[in-house]
Scaffold this active site. Structure first.
Site, PDB file in Angstrom:
ATOM      1  N   HIS A   1       1.386   3.839   2.036  1.00  0.00           N
ATOM      2  CA  HIS A   1       1.760   4.452   3.113  1.00  0.00           C
ATOM      3  C   HIS A   1       3.416   4.620   3.092  1.00  0.00           C
ATOM      4  O   HIS A   1       4.073   3.736   2.571  1.00  0.00           O
ATOM      5  CB  HIS A   1       1.221   3.989   4.453  1.00  0.00           C
ATOM      6  CG  HIS A   1       0.180   4.286   4.850  1.00  0.00           C
ATOM      7  ND1 HIS A   1      -0.569   3.369   5.615  1.00  0.00           N
ATOM      8  CD2 HIS A   1      -0.799   5.298   4.305  1.00  0.00           C
ATOM      9  CE1 HIS A   1      -1.854   4.022   5.821  1.00  0.00           C
ATOM     10  NE2 HIS A   1      -2.057   4.952   4.969  1.00  0.00           N
TER      11      HIS A   1
ATOM     12  N   HIS B   1      -7.537  -0.889   5.666  1.00  0.00           N
ATOM     13  CA  HIS B   1      -6.364   0.029   6.078  1.00  0.00           C
ATOM     14  C   HIS B   1      -6.640   1.298   5.189  1.00  0.00           C
ATOM     15  O   HIS B   1      -6.446   2.355   5.622  1.00  0.00           O
ATOM     16  CB  HIS B   1      -5.271  -0.766   6.079  1.00  0.00           C
ATOM     17  CG  HIS B   1      -4.040   0.074   6.682  1.00  0.00           C
ATOM     18  ND1 HIS B   1      -3.969   0.822   7.990  1.00  0.00           N
ATOM     19  CD2 HIS B   1      -2.782   0.311   5.919  1.00  0.00           C
ATOM     20  CE1 HIS B   1      -2.897   1.327   8.081  1.00  0.00           C
ATOM     21  NE2 HIS B   1      -2.129   1.059   6.618  1.00  0.00           N
TER      22      HIS B   1
ATOM     23  N   HIS C   1       0.744  -1.075   0.009  1.00  0.00           N
ATOM     24  CA  HIS C   1      -0.069  -0.052  -0.061  1.00  0.00           C
ATOM     25  C   HIS C   1       0.842   1.230   0.035  1.00  0.00           C
ATOM     26  O   HIS C   1       2.099   1.072   0.104  1.00  0.00           O
ATOM     27  CB  HIS C   1      -1.150   0.052   1.139  1.00  0.00           C
ATOM     28  CG  HIS C   1      -0.491   0.055   2.446  1.00  0.00           C
ATOM     29  ND1 HIS C   1       0.506  -0.969   3.092  1.00  0.00           N
ATOM     30  CD2 HIS C   1      -0.648   0.850   3.674  1.00  0.00           C
ATOM     31  CE1 HIS C   1       0.796  -0.631   4.327  1.00  0.00           C
ATOM     32  NE2 HIS C   1       0.252   0.451   4.822  1.00  0.00           N
TER      33      HIS C   1
ATOM     34  N   HIS D   1       4.057  -5.609  10.304  1.00  0.00           N
ATOM     35  CA  HIS D   1       4.903  -4.583  11.366  1.00  0.00           C
ATOM     36  C   HIS D   1       4.896  -5.716  12.566  1.00  0.00           C
ATOM     37  O   HIS D   1       4.021  -6.801  12.524  1.00  0.00           O
ATOM     38  CB  HIS D   1       3.848  -3.593  11.738  1.00  0.00           C
ATOM     39  CG  HIS D   1       3.833  -2.411  11.006  1.00  0.00           C
ATOM     40  ND1 HIS D   1       4.998  -1.384  11.321  1.00  0.00           N
ATOM     41  CD2 HIS D   1       3.150  -1.995   9.947  1.00  0.00           C
ATOM     42  CE1 HIS D   1       4.615  -0.207  10.580  1.00  0.00           C
ATOM     43  NE2 HIS D   1       3.603  -0.597   9.702  1.00  0.00           N
TER      44      HIS D   1
ATOM     45  N   ASP E   1       5.889   4.241   4.912  1.00  0.00           N
ATOM     46  CA  ASP E   1       6.838   3.288   5.605  1.00  0.00           C
ATOM     47  C   ASP E   1       6.777   2.057   4.959  1.00  0.00           C
ATOM     48  O   ASP E   1       7.383   0.893   5.488  1.00  0.00           O
ATOM     49  CB  ASP E   1       6.459   3.067   6.817  1.00  0.00           C
ATOM     50  CG  ASP E   1       4.718   2.646   7.364  1.00  0.00           C
ATOM     51  OD1 ASP E   1       3.947   3.087   6.713  1.00  0.00           O
ATOM     52  OD2 ASP E   1       4.616   1.819   8.324  1.00  0.00           O
ATOM     53  N   HIS E   2       6.002   1.915   3.805  1.00  0.00           N
ATOM     54  CA  HIS E   2       6.000   0.671   3.036  1.00  0.00           C
ATOM     55  C   HIS E   2       6.559   0.862   1.682  1.00  0.00           C
ATOM     56  O   HIS E   2       7.390   0.242   1.059  1.00  0.00           O
ATOM     57  CB  HIS E   2       4.533   0.072   3.015  1.00  0.00           C
ATOM     58  CG  HIS E   2       4.180  -0.233   4.340  1.00  0.00           C
ATOM     59  ND1 HIS E   2       4.098  -1.655   4.855  1.00  0.00           N
ATOM     60  CD2 HIS E   2       3.538   0.483   5.171  1.00  0.00           C
ATOM     61  CE1 HIS E   2       3.847  -1.840   5.897  1.00  0.00           C
ATOM     62  NE2 HIS E   2       3.353  -0.824   6.325  1.00  0.00           N
TER      63      HIS E   2
ATOM     64  N   ASP F   1      -0.390  -3.987   5.951  1.00  0.00           N
ATOM     65  CA  ASP F   1      -0.755  -3.500   7.180  1.00  0.00           C
ATOM     66  C   ASP F   1      -2.501  -3.693   6.980  1.00  0.00           C
ATOM     67  O   ASP F   1      -3.361  -3.077   7.917  1.00  0.00           O
ATOM     68  CB  ASP F   1      -0.719  -2.146   7.161  1.00  0.00           C
ATOM     69  CG  ASP F   1       0.457  -1.427   7.642  1.00  0.00           C
ATOM     70  OD1 ASP F   1       1.275  -2.323   7.812  1.00  0.00           O
ATOM     71  OD2 ASP F   1       0.675  -0.298   7.581  1.00  0.00           O
TER      72      ASP F   1
HETATM   73 ZN   LIG Z   1      -0.219   1.619   6.585  1.00  0.00          ZN
END
Ligand SMILES: [Zn+2]
Length: 254
Positions: free
Chosen positions: A56, A110, A54, A171, A58-59, A133
């Site tokens: 975001h 999410h 996705h 995570h 941090d990905h 996530d």
């Molecule tokens: Zn995320």
């Protein structure tokens, strides 16, 4: 196939998905390209593509650099907001990683464009899914964009994969998730067992579909035990999505 977790940032996991036949590998969510490149070298495998769960940061935030450092590889995702994406996949569309076939599964909730990647090694019978996530070990992602019914549908999609499918999540939240799972279902002995295991385990990825169905409150909204533990009189008419939303709100404030 071989799957190697690469711990990145504070508690994220990138992964290498390696096809042993061709020595080619995909990088899943390579947010720290240098660490992922190092993992390719350590394992002596050739970069084939990037699979993004996705948008975001941090990905997907390392994608542009990763595309370059991995040798202009194809970068897949399911959402036009994914940084560096070269090809957008539709639900159930497949891509090849060496000789392995990877299927994109739309798993919104999410984010609206979240994708999980299912792969089955037909030679060895191993199965795995990368859930970003959407699904964590004994937990799920926050509902930032999607609705509870979208998340329920996504978790059902994952729960319907074969029980022995290994789950590679985005995570390391497992211990915290289990504290909450125990709070929701204090008498669930599978959760108790998993808590003892997780306390002694540094890297808890992967889980399995079978274990999540036993220990993940968000996958257990239809379980009579969970309903008994959670619901009060007057709650009889709550839908499965209502229950999921109720648990999600409890977790957000836990
Ligand atoms: Zn995320």
């Amino acid at each position: 196939m071989i799957i190697k977790p690469v711990p990145v940032l504070q508690d994220n996991y990138s992964y290498l998905l390696i096809d042993e036949d061709t020595n080619k590998a995909a990088a899943i969510d390579p947010v720290e390209p240098a660490k992922v490149l190092e993992a390719f070298k350590e394992n002596g495998v050739t970069p084939d593509c990037i699979l993004t769960t996705h948008h975001h940061w941090d990905h997907a935030g390392g994608n542009k650099d990763a595309v370059k450092s991995l040798g202009n590889v194809e970068c897949y995702g399911g959402d036009e907001r994914v940084e560096g994406m070269t090809k957008q996949l539709k639900d159930k569309e497949t891509v090849k990683v060496g000789n392995l076939e990877v299927k994109a599964l739309a798993t919104a909730g999410h984010t609206t464009g979240h994708v999980s990647y299912f792969v089955e090694d037909t030679k060895t019978g191993q199965r795995a899914v990368f859930t970003g996530d959407c699904l964590f070990s004994s937990g799920c992602g926050r509902l930032f964009e999607g609705s509870a019914s979208q998340m329920l549908h996504s978790l059902d999609t994952l729960a319907n994969l074969p029980d022995d499918t290994k789950i590679y999540f985005g995570h390391e939240y497992t211990r915290k998730n289990l504290e909450f799972a125990e709070h929701v279902e204090p008498d669930n002995s599978d959760i108790q067992k998993k808590i003892s295991w997780a306390k002694a385990t540094h890297v808890t990825t992967p889980s399995t579909v079978e274990n999540e169905k036993l220990t993940n409150p968000f996958m257990r909204v239809r379980s009579q035990e969970l309903r008994k533990a959670l619901l009060k009189s007057g709650d009889e008419n709550l839908s499965d999505a209502d229950i999921l939303l109720k648990i999600r709100k409890m977790k957000d404030n836990f």
